[in-house]
Structure formats: C-alpha cells, structure tokens
Design a protein around this motif. Structure first.
Motif, mmCIF file in Angstrom:
data_model
loop_
_atom_site.group_PDB
_atom_site.id
_atom_site.type_symbol
_atom_site.label_atom_id
_atom_site.label_comp_id
_atom_site.label_asym_id
_atom_site.label_seq_id
_atom_site.Cartn_x
_atom_site.Cartn_y
_atom_site.Cartn_z
ATOM 1 N N GLN A 89 -3.937 7.415 5.564
ATOM 2 C CA GLN A 89 -5.453 7.480 5.461
ATOM 3 C C GLN A 89 -5.807 6.301 6.705
ATOM 4 O O GLN A 89 -6.912 6.552 7.400
ATOM 5 C CB GLN A 89 -5.932 7.063 4.411
ATOM 6 C CG GLN A 89 -7.420 7.252 3.994
ATOM 7 C CD GLN A 89 -8.064 6.860 2.585
ATOM 8 O OE1 GLN A 89 -7.324 6.077 1.852
ATOM 9 N NE2 GLN A 89 -9.082 7.333 2.113
ATOM 10 N N TYR A 90 -5.351 5.127 6.454
ATOM 11 C CA TYR A 90 -5.635 3.953 7.446
ATOM 12 C C TYR A 90 -5.491 4.419 8.736
ATOM 13 O O TYR A 90 -6.513 4.154 9.693
ATOM 14 C CB TYR A 90 -5.018 2.669 7.291
ATOM 15 C CG TYR A 90 -5.359 1.739 8.125
ATOM 16 C CD1 TYR A 90 -6.087 0.646 7.926
ATOM 17 C CD2 TYR A 90 -4.293 1.282 9.137
ATOM 18 C CE1 TYR A 90 -6.417 -0.364 9.031
ATOM 19 C CE2 TYR A 90 -4.623 0.382 10.219
ATOM 20 C CZ TYR A 90 -5.661 -0.523 9.886
ATOM 21 O OH TYR A 90 -5.921 -1.516 10.799
ATOM 22 N N SER A 122 0.959 -1.345 0.144
ATOM 23 C CA SER A 122 0.036 -0.240 -0.115
ATOM 24 C C SER A 122 0.949 1.142 0.042
ATOM 25 O O SER A 122 2.052 1.138 0.731
ATOM 26 C CB SER A 122 -0.971 0.115 1.164
ATOM 27 O OG SER A 122 -1.841 -0.829 1.367
ATOM 28 N N VAL A 178 -10.321 2.303 3.424
ATOM 29 C CA VAL A 178 -9.124 2.300 2.725
ATOM 30 C C VAL A 178 -9.384 1.473 1.461
ATOM 31 O O VAL A 178 -9.038 1.694 0.193
ATOM 32 C CB VAL A 178 -7.896 2.207 3.481
ATOM 33 C CG1 VAL A 178 -6.551 2.164 2.400
ATOM 34 C CG2 VAL A 178 -7.803 3.145 4.188
ATOM 35 N N ASN A 179 -9.449 0.219 1.596
ATOM 36 C CA ASN A 179 -9.669 -0.753 0.328
ATOM 37 C C ASN A 179 -10.884 -0.278 -0.610
ATOM 38 O O ASN A 179 -10.652 -0.533 -1.829
ATOM 39 C CB ASN A 179 -10.116 -2.214 0.958
ATOM 40 C CG ASN A 179 -8.963 -2.706 1.398
ATOM 41 O OD1 ASN A 179 -7.704 -2.676 1.440
ATOM 42 N ND2 ASN A 179 -9.132 -3.913 2.575
ATOM 43 N N ARG A 236 -1.972 5.752 1.650
ATOM 44 C CA ARG A 236 -3.140 4.904 2.126
ATOM 45 C C ARG A 236 -2.874 4.483 3.502
ATOM 46 O O ARG A 236 -3.793 4.233 4.326
ATOM 47 C CB ARG A 236 -3.476 3.866 1.183
ATOM 48 C CG ARG A 236 -3.798 3.782 -0.118
ATOM 49 C CD ARG A 236 -5.289 4.539 -0.381
ATOM 50 N NE ARG A 236 -5.427 4.728 -1.631
ATOM 51 C CZ ARG A 236 -6.438 5.879 -1.919
ATOM 52 N NH1 ARG A 236 -7.082 6.420 -0.929
ATOM 53 N NH2 ARG A 236 -6.844 6.062 -3.222
ATOM 54 N N GLU A 288 -11.439 2.614 -1.304
ATOM 55 C CA GLU A 288 -10.891 4.013 -1.962
ATOM 56 C C GLU A 288 -9.828 3.576 -3.065
ATOM 57 O O GLU A 288 -9.638 4.030 -3.933
ATOM 58 C CB GLU A 288 -10.350 4.949 -0.806
ATOM 59 C CG GLU A 288 -11.517 5.562 -0.023
ATOM 60 C CD GLU A 288 -12.395 6.229 -1.050
ATOM 61 O OE1 GLU A 288 -12.150 7.068 -1.867
ATOM 62 O OE2 GLU A 288 -13.637 6.296 -0.486
ATOM 63 N N ARG A 289 -9.157 2.289 -2.401
ATOM 64 C CA ARG A 289 -8.074 1.678 -3.428
ATOM 65 C C ARG A 289 -8.862 1.160 -4.534
ATOM 66 O O ARG A 289 -8.312 1.364 -5.892
ATOM 67 C CB ARG A 289 -7.264 0.640 -2.850
ATOM 68 C CG ARG A 289 -6.294 1.209 -1.536
ATOM 69 C CD ARG A 289 -5.621 0.088 -0.901
ATOM 70 N NE ARG A 289 -4.782 -0.710 -1.907
ATOM 71 C CZ ARG A 289 -4.778 -2.018 -2.142
ATOM 72 N NH1 ARG A 289 -5.588 -2.696 -1.419
ATOM 73 N NH2 ARG A 289 -3.661 -2.194 -3.104
#
Length: 110
Positions: free
Chosen positions: A12-13, A5, A38-39, A9, A41-42
């Motif tokens: 962010q997490y 990541s 986060v996942n 990210r 958004e990824r």
C-alpha cells in the motif's frame, strides 16, 4: 514504514508513493503522504499502538477517495490551502481568504 508492518501495508505504501510521484510530487513529499496514509489506515484497523482521534473518527482514505482534497467544485478547503501556504512560506497568508490563498499558491507554482 514502521518496522513490523505487514506485506499488505508495504505494498500500500509503495503504491501510494508511486502514485504521488506520478502526480509530480517530490520524493520527500510522496513518501510523507504515503506514510501518513498507511499509518492512518493501520490506526483505523487497530494495527498500531496508538491512534489519534481524527484517524479513528474520520472516513477511511479509500472511501474518501480525495473527496475533501483537490476535487469537486469547491476544491481544497481553506484549512488545506492555508497549510499548503504555510508549508511554502507564503507571507501574509493569515490575512488571506480562500480565493486569495488559492491565487497565491497558483502564482507560486510558476
């Protein structure tokens, strides 16, 4: 967080996790919320190998800003209340309406 990541990210997490802890969520729940956000958004940014349909079609977490969850006059949706009741193991939830679910969840907090 998945391996590889980006630093963005990771930050962010951590930010989301800390915010959830400040709101009173357990460590485990805060980590789950942060990882899911986060996942998602990824996936929306094309940074993941696979993405669910709702991750791609739904508005971004930042834009939504909690619009559909625990805010406004209506508060959480019936489905959100039901899932929370399911997570907490509240019996009889399938026969409850939205108001009953809300009361059962509020009673369970005490």
């Amino acid at each position: 967080m998945p391996r590889g990541s980006s630093p963005k990210r990771e930050r962010q997490y951590e930010h989301i996790r800390e915010s959830e802890l400040d709101r009173g969520e357990s460590e485990e729940r805060a980590e789950e919320i942060a990882a899911r956000t986060v996942n998602k958004e990824r996936a929306r940014a094309g940074e993941s190998e696979s993405a669910g349909r709702t991750s791609l079609r739904d508005m971004s977490s930042g834009r939504r800003g909690g619009r559909r969850s625990h805010s406004g006059a209506a508060g959480p949706t019936y489905d959100q209340l039901y899932e929370e009741a399911k997570r907490r193991g509240i019996k009889g939830r399938s026969d409850m309406d939205k108001a009953q679910l809300r009361r059962a969840l509020d009673d369970r907090k005490s």
